[in-house]
Design an enzyme around this catalytic site. Sequence first.
Site, mmCIF file in Angstrom:
data_model
loop_
_atom_site.group_PDB
_atom_site.id
_atom_site.type_symbol
_atom_site.label_atom_id
_atom_site.label_comp_id
_atom_site.label_asym_id
_atom_site.label_seq_id
_atom_site.Cartn_x
_atom_site.Cartn_y
_atom_site.Cartn_z
ATOM 1 N N SER A 7 -68.601 -11.114 43.415
ATOM 2 C CA SER A 7 -69.794 -11.507 44.151
ATOM 3 C C SER A 7 -70.894 -10.480 43.907
ATOM 4 C CB SER A 7 -69.486 -11.590 45.649
ATOM 5 O OG SER A 7 -70.701 -11.558 46.366
ATOM 6 N N HIS A 32 -69.725 -15.125 41.342
ATOM 7 C CA HIS A 32 -69.937 -15.717 42.665
ATOM 8 C C HIS A 32 -71.331 -15.303 43.146
ATOM 9 C CE1 HIS A 32 -68.378 -17.214 46.605
ATOM 10 N NE2 HIS A 32 -69.201 -16.305 47.101
ATOM 11 N N ASP A 34 -74.102 -15.575 46.068
ATOM 12 C CA ASP A 34 -74.292 -15.888 47.483
ATOM 13 C C ASP A 34 -75.762 -16.103 47.800
ATOM 14 O OD1 ASP A 34 -71.600 -15.580 48.653
ATOM 15 O OD2 ASP A 34 -71.782 -13.524 47.913
ATOM 16 N N MET A 36 -78.346 -16.919 50.793
ATOM 17 C CA MET A 36 -78.452 -16.928 52.256
ATOM 18 C C MET A 36 -79.894 -17.215 52.666
ATOM 19 S SD MET A 36 -76.356 -13.482 53.059
ATOM 20 C CE MET A 36 -74.729 -13.184 52.378
ATOM 21 N N HIS A 65 -72.550 -20.069 46.111
ATOM 22 C CA HIS A 65 -72.119 -20.255 47.497
ATOM 23 C C HIS A 65 -73.365 -20.334 48.377
ATOM 24 C CE1 HIS A 65 -69.961 -18.193 51.169
ATOM 25 N NE2 HIS A 65 -70.308 -19.441 51.428
ATOM 26 N N MET A 136 -63.597 -19.188 53.996
ATOM 27 C CA MET A 136 -64.149 -17.856 54.290
ATOM 28 C C MET A 136 -63.106 -17.030 55.043
ATOM 29 S SD MET A 136 -67.173 -17.665 53.001
ATOM 30 C CE MET A 136 -67.511 -16.028 53.629
ATOM 31 N N GLY A 141 -72.269 -14.000 55.810
ATOM 32 C CA GLY A 141 -73.555 -13.351 56.083
ATOM 33 C C GLY A 141 -73.697 -11.959 55.509
ATOM 34 N N PHE A 142 -72.584 -11.235 55.414
ATOM 35 C CA PHE A 142 -72.655 -9.864 54.916
ATOM 36 C C PHE A 142 -71.425 -9.525 54.087
ATOM 37 C CE2 PHE A 142 -74.943 -10.149 58.914
ATOM 38 C CZ PHE A 142 -76.192 -9.657 58.534
ATOM 39 N N GLY A 143 -71.621 -8.644 53.109
ATOM 40 C CA GLY A 143 -70.492 -8.135 52.350
ATOM 41 C C GLY A 143 -69.874 -6.947 53.080
ATOM 42 N N GLY A 144 -68.754 -6.482 52.552
ATOM 43 C CA GLY A 144 -68.149 -5.250 53.051
ATOM 44 C C GLY A 144 -67.451 -5.346 54.398
ATOM 45 N N ASP A 174 -62.949 -15.789 50.289
ATOM 46 C CA ASP A 174 -64.173 -15.003 50.148
ATOM 47 C C ASP A 174 -64.379 -14.143 51.385
ATOM 48 O OD1 ASP A 174 -66.697 -14.078 49.488
ATOM 49 O OD2 ASP A 174 -67.711 -15.980 49.898
ATOM 50 N N GLY A 176 -63.808 -9.694 52.310
ATOM 51 C CA GLY A 176 -62.818 -8.672 52.651
ATOM 52 C C GLY A 176 -61.594 -8.651 51.760
ATOM 53 N N GLY A 196 -66.616 -8.769 46.433
ATOM 54 C CA GLY A 196 -67.879 -8.066 46.189
ATOM 55 C C GLY A 196 -67.697 -6.569 46.140
ATOM 56 N N SER A 197 -67.631 -5.964 47.323
ATOM 57 C CA SER A 197 -67.620 -4.500 47.372
ATOM 58 C C SER A 197 -66.459 -3.894 46.594
ATOM 59 C CB SER A 197 -67.612 -4.022 48.827
ATOM 60 O OG SER A 197 -66.734 -4.793 49.592
HETATM 61 C C1 DX5 Z 1 -70.283 -13.080 52.564
HETATM 62 C C2 DX5 Z 1 -70.315 -13.562 51.147
HETATM 63 C C3 DX5 Z 1 -69.281 -12.916 50.301
HETATM 64 C C4 DX5 Z 1 -69.428 -11.428 50.138
HETATM 65 C C5 DX5 Z 1 -68.084 -10.839 49.880
HETATM 66 O O1 DX5 Z 1 -71.084 -13.899 53.342
HETATM 67 O O2 DX5 Z 1 -70.086 -14.944 51.101
HETATM 68 O O3 DX5 Z 1 -69.230 -13.541 49.029
HETATM 69 O O4 DX5 Z 1 -70.317 -11.075 49.111
HETATM 70 O O5 DX5 Z 1 -68.181 -9.456 49.893
HETATM 71 P P1 DX5 Z 1 -66.930 -8.516 50.157
HETATM 72 O O6 DX5 Z 1 -65.941 -8.792 49.071
HETATM 73 O O7 DX5 Z 1 -67.519 -7.155 50.096
HETATM 74 O O8 DX5 Z 1 -66.376 -8.862 51.507
HETATM 75 ZN ZN ZN Z 2 -69.651 -15.863 49.120
#
Ligand code: DX5
Ligand code: ZN
Length: 225
Positions: A7, A32, A34, A36, A65, A136, A141-144, A174, A176, A196-197
């Site tokens: 991501s 991937h 994202d 928003m 996404h 999900m 909404g947020f990564g990490g 998707d 964590g 992602g992270s």
């Molecule tokens: C969250 C996104 C994810 C996010 C995943 O809303 O849909 O795709 O980027 O990031 P990590 O892998 O860091 O949780």
């Molecule tokens: Zn995503």
Amino acid sequence: MNILAPSILAADFWRLGEQIRELEKSGVIYLHIDVMDGLFVPSISYGMPVITSLRKRTQMFFDVHLMVQEPERYVKTFADCGADMINFHVEATERVEETIAAIRSCGRKAGITIKPATPARAVEPYLDLVDMVLVMTVEPGFGGQRLMPECVDKVREVRRMAESRGLHLDIEVDGGITAENVAEVMRAGANVVAAGSQVFQGNISVNVKDFMHRMNDREEGQGKR
Ligand code: DX5
Ligand code: ZN
């Protein structure tokens, strides 16, 4: 086929092109992306111009996404700017079937996505119509964030529902996902993993290699199984 879909939300946007090349060299074939809108989820990420730029430079498969209210408004736009697959949230529209049909009529793959509080049965009526269900494993909404273990059971449920209908659906997880929990979500039935992270923090090639090794226990690399 087991697929890692990094991501780019976690990328360093100053070096986005460079980091995507590094993914390609490491054997990654999915990206991937994202999107928003600040309405369906509180945050705002990036959209059409970014995808258009990337599309000119890479052949990777774009798994878009959409975390967007009334995604039906944007199907054609995202298809035109280069999405290969469009994933949208069933919570974001009253017109799930029409949206799937619109994606298909643009010749793109269609995916439906559920948030942690949405039960697996919400996707049941559409299983015959889609290529993918995205479950999900964090609040979008947020990564990490950290994976919510209760969501893993939903992966199991969706896989069971698909199998009982003889469908070979892709199931993506998707949020964590780490090297430590990826094997568990795949055992539950996921075969596409957005991360992602854990891909972008530190050394990208090393991280990708580690993920792929754990995702394909017998062989490394994509598409060998
Ligand atoms: C969250 C996104 C994810 C996010 C995943 O809303 O849909 O795709 O980027 O990031 P990590 O892998 O860091 O949780
Ligand atoms: Zn995503």
